[in-house]
Design a protein around this motif. Structure first.
Motif, PDB file in Angstrom:
ATOM      1  N   ASP A 177     -13.864  -5.131 -99.711  1.00 20.61           N
ATOM      2  CA  ASP A 177     -13.989  -3.532 -99.519  1.00 20.61           C
ATOM      3  C   ASP A 177     -13.250  -3.030-100.815  1.00 20.61           C
ATOM      4  O   ASP A 177     -13.404  -2.031-101.344  1.00 20.61           O
ATOM      5  N   ALA A 200     -14.333  -0.579-103.610  1.00 17.95           N
ATOM      6  CA  ALA A 200     -13.909   0.684-103.877  1.00 17.95           C
ATOM      7  C   ALA A 200     -13.268   0.696-105.456  1.00 17.95           C
ATOM      8  O   ALA A 200     -13.681   2.060-105.979  1.00 17.95           O
ATOM      9  N   GLU A 201     -12.659  -0.077-105.802  1.00 17.70           N
ATOM     10  CA  GLU A 201     -12.031  -0.056-107.192  1.00 17.70           C
ATOM     11  C   GLU A 201     -13.125  -0.095-108.044  1.00 17.70           C
ATOM     12  O   GLU A 201     -13.109   0.829-109.495  1.00 17.70           O
ATOM     13  N   GLU A 225     -16.141   0.968-107.877  1.00 18.97           N
ATOM     14  CA  GLU A 225     -17.104   2.210-107.806  1.00 18.97           C
ATOM     15  C   GLU A 225     -16.440   3.210-108.305  1.00 18.97           C
ATOM     16  O   GLU A 225     -16.679   4.216-109.037  1.00 18.97           O
ATOM     17  N   ALA A 226     -14.784   3.360-108.327  1.00 21.42           N
ATOM     18  CA  ALA A 226     -14.145   4.295-108.697  1.00 21.42           C
ATOM     19  C   ALA A 226     -13.915   4.107-110.057  1.00 21.42           C
ATOM     20  O   ALA A 226     -14.094   5.346-110.851  1.00 21.42           O
ATOM     21  N   THR A 241      -9.711   5.580-106.091  1.00 18.99           N
ATOM     22  CA  THR A 241      -9.818   4.646-105.306  1.00 18.99           C
ATOM     23  C   THR A 241     -10.318   5.331-103.848  1.00 18.99           C
ATOM     24  O   THR A 241     -11.077   4.812-103.125  1.00 18.99           O
ATOM     25  N   ALA A 283     -13.542   6.971-103.720  1.00 19.47           N
ATOM     26  CA  ALA A 283     -14.587   5.734-103.604  1.00 19.47           C
ATOM     27  C   ALA A 283     -14.794   5.060-102.249  1.00 19.47           C
ATOM     28  O   ALA A 283     -15.758   4.922-101.799  1.00 19.47           O
ATOM     29  N   GLN A 284     -13.585   5.216-101.718  1.00 22.26           N
ATOM     30  CA  GLN A 284     -13.552   4.454-100.329  1.00 22.26           C
ATOM     31  C   GLN A 284     -14.298   5.432 -99.423  1.00 22.26           C
ATOM     32  O   GLN A 284     -15.034   4.828 -98.355  1.00 22.26           O
ATOM     33  N   ASP A 342     -16.724   7.313-100.039  1.00 25.34           N
ATOM     34  CA  ASP A 342     -18.220   7.223-100.178  1.00 25.34           C
ATOM     35  C   ASP A 342     -18.915   6.113 -99.340  1.00 25.34           C
ATOM     36  O   ASP A 342     -19.591   5.452 -99.039  1.00 25.34           O
TER      37      ASP A 342
END
Length: 83
Positions: free
Chosen positions: A62, A66-67, A69-70, A77, A80-81, A83
Motif C-alpha cells: 500500500d 501510494a508513492e 501514484e504520488a 504521498t 495519494a493514500q 485516493d
C-alpha cells in the motif's frame, strides 16, 4: 525336575517381555501424544507468523503504491493514500 525349572524360567522370561512390551507401548503412546501436541502448537505459531507477515507485506505494498501514484500524479504521498 530340570524340565520344570526350565519351563518356569521360560515362563518368567515371557512374562518379563510382555510387561516390558506393555511399558514400551505406553511410553510410545505418550511420546506420540506429546509430539502431536507440539505439532499443533507449532502450526498455530507458524500460522500467526504468516498472518503477521501478510499484514506487513500488505502495508508495504500500500505504501509503495501510494508513492508511485504520488509520483505519477504530482501529489504528496498523503494525498495519494487518500485516493
Amino acid at each position: 525336575m530340570r524340565k520344570i525349572i526350565l519351563a518356569a524360567a521360560a515362563a518368567g522370561a515371557a512374562l518379563s517381555l510382555a510387561a516390558c512390551s506393555e511399558k514400551t507401548e505406553e511410553a510410545a503412546e505418550t511420546t506420540v501424544d506429546a509430539a502431536a501436541e507440539d505439532t499443533t502448537e507449532n502450526m498455530d505459531a507458524a500460522g500467526a507468523a504468516v498472518e503477521d507477515a501478510a499484514t506487513d507485506a500488505a502495508a508495504a505494498v500500500d505504501g509503495a503504491a501510494a508513492e508511485v501514484e504520488a509520483d505519477v500524479q504530482d501529489e504528496s504521498t498523503a494525498e495519494a493514500q487518500v485516493d
